[in-house]
Scaffold this motif. Structure first.
Motif, short mmCIF file in Angstrom:
data_model
loop_
_atom_site.label_atom_id
_atom_site.label_comp_id
_atom_site.label_asym_id
_atom_site.label_seq_id
_atom_site.Cartn_x
_atom_site.Cartn_y
_atom_site.Cartn_z
N MET A 108 0.82 -1.22 0.00
CA MET A 108 0.00 0.00 0.00
C MET A 108 0.84 1.26 0.00
SD MET A 108 -1.51 0.31 3.88
CE MET A 108 -2.51 -1.13 3.72
N GLY A 109 2.10 1.15 0.35
CA GLY A 109 2.97 2.31 0.37
C GLY A 109 2.64 3.26 1.51
N ILE A 110 3.39 4.32 1.58
CA ILE A 110 3.23 5.29 2.67
C ILE A 110 1.88 5.99 2.58
CG2 ILE A 110 4.16 7.40 3.69
CD1 ILE A 110 5.82 4.85 4.23
N ALA A 111 1.42 6.30 1.38
CA ALA A 111 0.11 6.96 1.23
C ALA A 111 -1.01 6.05 1.74
CB ALA A 111 -0.13 7.34 -0.22
N GLY A 112 -0.93 4.78 1.43
CA GLY A 112 -1.93 3.83 1.92
C GLY A 112 -1.86 3.67 3.43
N LEU A 113 -0.65 3.65 3.96
CA LEU A 113 -0.46 3.57 5.41
C LEU A 113 -1.10 4.79 6.07
CD1 LEU A 113 0.82 2.37 8.01
CD2 LEU A 113 2.90 3.63 7.40
N ALA A 114 -0.82 5.97 5.54
CA ALA A 114 -1.38 7.20 6.10
C ALA A 114 -2.91 7.17 6.06
CB ALA A 114 -0.85 8.42 5.36
N ALA A 115 -3.48 6.64 4.99
CA ALA A 115 -4.95 6.54 4.89
C ALA A 115 -5.49 5.60 5.96
CB ALA A 115 -5.35 6.06 3.50
N CYS A 116 -4.84 4.47 6.18
CA CYS A 116 -5.27 3.53 7.23
C CYS A 116 -5.18 4.18 8.60
CB CYS A 116 -4.42 2.27 7.19
SG CYS A 116 -4.74 1.21 5.79
#
Length: 89
Positions: free
Chosen positions: A6-14
């Protein structure tokens, strides 16, 4: 089987969606630690970045140093933000 990272952007969204602390796991490396913590991760979990090296102790020490430096940078940024807010800027 694992899904696509998910990458950093996906992590931030979670992290934004979670009511609980989120720990970044999977693909964590020295290079990924600071961005993961900056995204709001409560911590990081590593396996290959330590176990997959010729010197696991040195790898663990480097990761610890990297986590500590990232957290110190976050604390300094919070303090600057608070001081700026106190001056009404």
């Amino acid at each position: 089987d694992a899904t696509e990272p998910m990458g950093i952007a996906g992590l931030a969204a979670c992290i934004r969606l979670s009511r609980r602390p989120v720990v970044a796991i999977g693909g964590m490396s020295v290079e990924a630690v600071a961005p993961a913590l900056a995204a709001g991760a409560a911590g990081v979990a590593v396996v290959a970045a330590i176990a997959g090296t010729d010197d696991p102790e040195a790898a663990a020490r480097l990761l610890r140093t990297t986590v500590d430096a990232a957290r110190a940078g976050q604390e300094r940024a919070r303090e600057r933000a608070m001081n700026t807010g106190e001056r009404g800027l």
